[in-house]
Design an enzyme around this catalytic site. Structure first.
Site, PDB file in Angstrom:
ATOM      1  N   LYS A   1       0.825  -1.213   0.000  1.00 14.41           N
ATOM      2  CA  LYS A   1       0.000   0.000   0.000  1.00 14.41           C
ATOM      3  C   LYS A   1       0.864   1.270   0.000  1.00 14.41           C
ATOM      4  CE  LYS A   1      -3.991  -2.201   2.216  1.00 14.41           C
ATOM      5  NZ  LYS A   1      -5.036  -2.084   3.274  1.00 14.41           N
TER       6      LYS A   1
ATOM      7  N   TYR B   1     -12.392  -2.309  -3.869  1.00 12.35           N
ATOM      8  CA  TYR B   1     -12.927  -2.411  -2.504  1.00 12.35           C
ATOM      9  C   TYR B   1     -14.464  -2.363  -2.475  1.00 12.35           C
ATOM     10  CZ  TYR B   1      -8.436  -2.157  -0.026  1.00 12.35           C
ATOM     11  OH  TYR B   1      -7.192  -2.431   0.507  1.00 12.35           O
TER      12      TYR B   1
ATOM     13  N   ASN C   1      -2.252   0.298   6.584  1.00 12.22           N
ATOM     14  CA  ASN C   1      -1.697  -0.899   7.225  1.00 12.22           C
ATOM     15  C   ASN C   1      -0.780  -1.717   6.312  1.00 12.22           C
ATOM     16  OD1 ASN C   1      -3.703  -1.891   5.617  1.00 12.22           O
ATOM     17  ND2 ASN C   1      -4.829  -2.954   7.225  1.00 12.22           N
TER      18      ASN C   1
ATOM     19  N   HIS D   1      -2.101  -5.388   1.463  1.00 15.31           N
ATOM     20  CA  HIS D   1      -3.381  -6.072   1.232  1.00 15.31           C
ATOM     21  C   HIS D   1      -3.089  -7.514   0.863  1.00 15.31           C
ATOM     22  CE1 HIS D   1      -7.301  -7.163  -0.416  1.00 15.31           C
ATOM     23  NE2 HIS D   1      -6.607  -7.772  -1.363  1.00 15.31           N
TER      24      HIS D   1
ATOM     25  N   GLU E   1      -9.579 -10.775  -7.591  1.00 16.90           N
ATOM     26  CA  GLU E   1      -8.623  -9.679  -7.433  1.00 16.90           C
ATOM     27  C   GLU E   1      -7.456  -9.796  -8.421  1.00 16.90           C
ATOM     28  OE1 GLU E   1      -7.636  -9.663  -3.256  1.00 16.90           O
ATOM     29  OE2 GLU E   1      -9.649  -9.021  -2.692  1.00 16.90           O
TER      30      GLU E   1
HETATM   31  P1  ADP Z   1      -8.107  -6.757   5.400  1.00 22.39           P
HETATM   32  O1  ADP Z   1      -7.295  -5.792   4.561  1.00 22.39           O
HETATM   33  O2  ADP Z   1      -7.309  -7.298   6.560  1.00 22.39           O
HETATM   34  O3  ADP Z   1      -8.736  -7.859   4.578  1.00 22.39           O
HETATM   35  P2  ADP Z   1     -10.729  -5.489   5.521  1.00 22.39           P
HETATM   36  O4  ADP Z   1     -11.030  -6.187   4.247  1.00 22.39           O
HETATM   37  O5  ADP Z   1     -11.695  -5.620   6.652  1.00 22.39           O
HETATM   38  O6  ADP Z   1      -9.283  -5.913   6.089  1.00 22.39           O
HETATM   39  O7  ADP Z   1     -10.569  -3.933   5.254  1.00 22.39           O
HETATM   40  C1  ADP Z   1      -9.934  -3.467   4.080  1.00 22.39           C
HETATM   41  C2  ADP Z   1      -9.010  -2.327   4.438  1.00 22.39           C
HETATM   42  O8  ADP Z   1      -9.789  -1.225   4.896  1.00 22.39           O
HETATM   43  C3  ADP Z   1      -8.055  -2.598   5.624  1.00 22.39           C
HETATM   44  O9  ADP Z   1      -6.889  -3.293   5.237  1.00 22.39           O
HETATM   45  C4  ADP Z   1      -7.744  -1.186   6.073  1.00 22.39           C
HETATM   46  O10 ADP Z   1      -6.814  -0.552   5.197  1.00 22.39           O
HETATM   47  C5  ADP Z   1      -9.100  -0.507   5.907  1.00 22.39           C
HETATM   48  N1  ADP Z   1      -9.929  -0.563   7.118  1.00 22.39           N
HETATM   49  C6  ADP Z   1     -10.563  -1.653   7.642  1.00 22.39           C
HETATM   50  N2  ADP Z   1     -11.249  -1.332   8.751  1.00 22.39           N
HETATM   51  C7  ADP Z   1     -11.042   0.003   8.961  1.00 22.39           C
HETATM   52  C8  ADP Z   1     -11.487   0.945   9.924  1.00 22.39           C
HETATM   53  N3  ADP Z   1     -12.294   0.578  10.935  1.00 22.39           N
HETATM   54  N4  ADP Z   1     -11.065   2.231   9.811  1.00 22.39           N
HETATM   55  C9  ADP Z   1     -10.271   2.620   8.783  1.00 22.39           C
HETATM   56  N5  ADP Z   1      -9.824   1.779   7.819  1.00 22.39           N
HETATM   57  C10 ADP Z   1     -10.197   0.494   7.903  1.00 22.39           C
HETATM   58 MG    MG Z   2     -10.200  -7.730   3.115  1.00 22.16          MG
END
Ligand code: ADP
Ligand code: MG
Length: 140
Positions: free
Chosen positions: A11, A51, A114, A117, A128
């Site tokens: 990212k 997304y 974070n 992905h 994807e």
């Molecule tokens: P992952 O990436 O672990 O699969 P998710 O699919 O739940 O997690 O969420 C997609 C992305 O959205 C996360 O990696 C993060 O960048 C962002 N995200 C998820 N939850 C939150 C939140 N509560 N607040 C802000 N950003 C979030």
């Molecule tokens: Mg996810």
């Protein structure tokens, strides 16, 4: 265990912070092969489509802004149990809860930024990967 492919994204925060090499080295060390790779800056439309499952979530707009803020690295990773192993190497979504040594523990700036992905299932991985890569650009 069968050979799988999964989509990984480095990212914008981790690209800006100069961790492309560290993250790729980690996948290779763990035996996940980089089968396709591209550095690119996502358009708003492309990030929104990627997304789409989160479009009703309160963080959707901010997430799309973040993901389009600077370049990302798109990769197809290939190896045994690649989907689950990549998720394990990444660590929990919230870096505050991520395991020591996981990519998110090491390189995240926040819950949103974070660092990486990874596809969450074989079915998502198929969608994807084909969202970003042509079949002919993936090498086994
Ligand atoms: P992952 O990436 O672990 O699969 P998710 O699919 O739940 O997690 O969420 C997609 C992305 O959205 C996360 O990696 C993060 O960048 C962002 N995200 C998820 N939850 C939150 C939140 N509560 N607040 C802000 N950003 C979030
Ligand atoms: Mg996810």
């Amino acid at each position: 265990m069968t050979i799988e492919r999964t989509l990984s994204i480095i990212k914008p925060n981790a690209v800006e912070d100069g961790h492309i090499g560290d993250i790729m080295a980690c996948f290779e060390r763990e035996g996940l092969k980089i089968a396709a790779i591209r550095l690119t800056q996502l358009s708003k439309e492309k990030a929104e489509g990627f997304y789409i499952e989160h479009k009703e979530r309160p963080f959707f707009g901010s997430l799309v802004n973040f993901m389009t803020s600077s370049p990302v690295v798109l990769m197809v990773l290939e190896g045994k149990d690649a989907v689950n192993r990549n998720r394990k190497i990444m660590g929990a979504t919230n870096p505050a809860e991520a395991e020591e040594g996981s990519l998110r523990k090491l390189y995240a700036r926040s819950l949103e930024a974070n660092a990486v992905h990874g596809s969450d299932s074989l079915q998502s991985a198929e969608r994807e990967i084909s969202y970003f890569f042509e079949k002919g650009d993936i090498y086994s």
